[in-house]
Design a protein around this motif. Structure first.
Motif, short mmCIF file in Angstrom:
data_model
loop_
_atom_site.label_atom_id
_atom_site.label_comp_id
_atom_site.label_asym_id
_atom_site.label_seq_id
_atom_site.Cartn_x
_atom_site.Cartn_y
_atom_site.Cartn_z
N TYR A 175 56.42 2.14 -12.75
CA TYR A 175 55.62 2.51 -13.92
C TYR A 175 54.13 2.33 -13.64
O TYR A 175 53.32 3.19 -14.02
CB TYR A 175 56.03 1.67 -15.13
CG TYR A 175 55.17 1.94 -16.34
CD1 TYR A 175 55.45 3.00 -17.19
CD2 TYR A 175 54.05 1.15 -16.63
CE1 TYR A 175 54.66 3.26 -18.29
CE2 TYR A 175 53.25 1.41 -17.73
CZ TYR A 175 53.56 2.47 -18.55
OH TYR A 175 52.76 2.73 -19.64
N SER B 129 53.19 6.98 -19.92
CA SER B 129 53.44 6.22 -21.16
C SER B 129 54.06 7.08 -22.25
O SER B 129 54.24 6.61 -23.38
CB SER B 129 52.14 5.59 -21.65
OG SER B 129 51.14 6.58 -21.86
N PRO C 221 52.84 3.85 -27.02
CA PRO C 221 53.15 4.24 -25.64
C PRO C 221 54.30 3.43 -25.05
O PRO C 221 54.62 2.34 -25.51
CB PRO C 221 51.85 3.92 -24.90
CG PRO C 221 51.30 2.74 -25.65
CD PRO C 221 51.65 2.99 -27.11
N ARG C 222 54.92 3.98 -24.04
CA ARG C 222 55.84 3.21 -23.21
C ARG C 222 54.98 2.26 -22.38
O ARG C 222 54.07 2.70 -21.68
CB ARG C 222 56.64 4.16 -22.32
CG ARG C 222 57.57 3.46 -21.35
CD ARG C 222 58.53 4.42 -20.67
NE ARG C 222 57.87 5.37 -19.79
CZ ARG C 222 58.52 6.15 -18.92
NH1 ARG C 222 59.84 6.10 -18.85
NH2 ARG C 222 57.86 7.00 -18.16
N VAL C 223 55.26 0.97 -22.45
CA VAL C 223 54.37 -0.01 -21.81
C VAL C 223 54.84 -0.41 -20.41
O VAL C 223 54.13 -1.12 -19.70
CB VAL C 223 54.20 -1.27 -22.68
CG1 VAL C 223 53.47 -0.92 -23.96
CG2 VAL C 223 55.54 -1.92 -22.99
N PHE D 149 51.54 5.25 -13.98
CA PHE D 149 50.49 5.12 -15.00
C PHE D 149 49.11 5.30 -14.39
O PHE D 149 48.22 5.92 -14.99
CB PHE D 149 50.59 3.74 -15.67
CG PHE D 149 49.67 3.58 -16.85
CD1 PHE D 149 50.05 4.05 -18.10
CD2 PHE D 149 48.43 2.96 -16.72
CE1 PHE D 149 49.21 3.91 -19.19
CE2 PHE D 149 47.59 2.83 -17.79
CZ PHE D 149 47.97 3.30 -19.04
N ASN E 75 61.38 2.90 -24.26
CA ASN E 75 60.86 4.25 -24.46
C ASN E 75 60.81 4.54 -25.97
O ASN E 75 61.81 4.97 -26.56
CB ASN E 75 61.75 5.28 -23.76
CG ASN E 75 61.16 6.68 -23.85
OD1 ASN E 75 60.10 6.90 -24.42
ND2 ASN E 75 61.87 7.65 -23.30
#
Length: 311
Positions: free
Chosen positions: A104, A116, A254-256, A108, A243
Motif C-alpha cells: 500500500y 486510497s 480513504p483506504r488507509v 500510495f 476498504n
C-alpha cells in the motif's frame, strides 16, 4: 423436576434468540462483506529497496510537508496551517513503516488517490486534486527504496495510541482518551477519576482546531470514534477500514493501508477508550455464571424442603 424442565426450555429459547435470530436479523439488515485480511491483493508486490537511497529520496521529496520525529525532523507547518493548505494535516512518517502494508505504501506514493480508493473525489470535472502529489514518474526501484527506508526507521513496537494517531487521529477525534477517564483505567477495578487532562488529548485538540478545514476537504466532519467500538462490530470495522468503499460506496474516507498488526493496534486503542470496563467484565463473567449455578441449586433444594410436605 417440572421447574427444571421449564428453566431448560427458557434457557434454550433465550440462547436461540441471542445466537440465532439476532445475528440472522443483523445479517439481513446490513451488507455482508468478506474480509481480505489486509492482503491488498489488488496491489503489486514491492521489490527490495536500498535504505540509504530511500533516505535521500525522502529528504528531497517528502520533508517539505511531512515531519519525521524519528529523525528529529519537525513539521514545516503547524497542523492548522497545514490543514488550511492541504485540507488535512500530513502525517508524521515515523510509524508508517510499522503499521502500514508495504504494498500500500508503494502504491500510495505512486498514486495516492487511486491507492486510497478516493479517485472519484478528484476527477477533472470536480476541479480538485489530491493534496499529496503522485510520484508515478519515479522508477519503481526508487519507490521501493523509500518504502524500505520508512520501514527501517519505524519502531519495533508501536503503542495502540500511536497507531491510532497515525492512521486515524488526523481526521477523527477521540475525546474519551485514557486520562479523561482516569489515568489507570485499564486496570481491573480501577475507578475512573473523570478528570480532564488537556495534555492527554493534545492530538485530539489539534483536530478540533482545524475541523472547519477538514470539513471542507472531506465534505463533512468525520465522526468522533470514542465509542465506535460499541456501535459497530469488529467485522464491520475491519472490512470498513480495509476498504471503506465496500461498506459505503462513494464515501470520502480513504483506504488507509493498515497491516493486520496495525489494525489490531487501532482496535485495541478503540476498545481501551470506548469500552474500558471490558477487562473487568471478562474477569467477572465466569464468576457470575458459577454464582448463578450455585444459586439455582440452592433455590431448587430450598423449594423441595419447603414444599415436600405438600407433595
Amino acid at each position: 423436576m417440572r421447574e427444571l424442565k421449564i428453566l431448560v426450555i427458557v434457557i434454550f429459547f433465550t440462547l436461540v434468540t441471542y445466537w440465532g435470530v439476532e445475528p440472522y436479523a443483523h445479517s439481513q439488515m446490513h451488507k455482508h462483506v468478506e474480509s481480505e485480511n489486509f492482503e491488498y491483493k489488488d496491489l503489486p508486490k514491492v521489490e527490495k529497496g536500498d535504505i540509504a537511497k530511500g533516505k535521500e529520496l525522502v529528504m528531497s521529496n517528502c520533508t517539505a510537508c511531512h515531519s519525521i520525529k524519528a529523525e528529529n525532523m519537525p513539521a514545516p507547518m503547524d497542523p492548522v496551517t497545514s490543514s488550511a493548505s492541504y485540507g488535512v494535516n500530513p502525517p508524521d512518517l515515523s510509524n508508517v513503516g510499522a503499521i502500514m502494508d508495504e504494498k500500500y505504501l508503494a502504491a500510495f506514493i505512486a498514486d495516492p488517490a487511486k491507492a486510497s480508493n478516493v479517485a472519484h473525489k478528484f476527477t477533472p470535472e470536480s476541479g480538485k486534486v489530491h493534496p499529496m502529489p503522485g510520484y508515478s514518474w519515479m522508477p519503481k526501484e526508487d519507490i521501493a527504496s523509500i518504502v524500505a527506508y520508512l520501514k527501517s526507521i519505524a519502531p519495533k513496537e508501536v503503542t495502540p495510541k500511536e497507531a491510532f494517531v497515525t492512521a486515524c487521529g488526523r481526521c477523527h477525534a477521540a475525546r474519551y482518551d485514557g486520562k479523561m477517564l482516569g489515568e489507570k483505567w485499564t486496570q481491573i477495578g480501577q475507578k475512573p477519576k473523570f478528570k480532564f487532562d488537556k495534555d492527554s488529548l493534545a492530538f485530539d485538540i489539534k483536530v478540533m482546531e482545524y475541523q472547519d478545514n477538514l470539513k471542507k476537504y472531506m465534505g463533512k466532519l468525520p465522526p468522533d470514534l470514542s465509542i465506535i467500538i460499541r456501535a459497530r462490530s469488529e467485522h464491520f470495522l475491519k472490512t470498513f477500514i480495509e476498504n471503506p468503499q465496500t461498506q459505503l460506496p462513494g464515501t470520502a474516507m480513504p483506504r488507509v493501508g493498515l497491516s493486520e498488526e496495525g489494525f489490531e493496534k487501532v482496535m485495541q486503542y478503540l476498545e481501551n477508550i470506548g469500552d474500558p470496563s471490558k477487562p473487568a467484565r471478562d474477569a467477572l463473567g465466569y464468576k457470575f455464571l458459577i454464582y448463578m449455578a450455585i444459586f439455582t441449586l440452592f433455590a431448587v433444594l430450598w423449594k423441595k424442603s419447603v414444599w415436600k410436605k405438600l407433595h
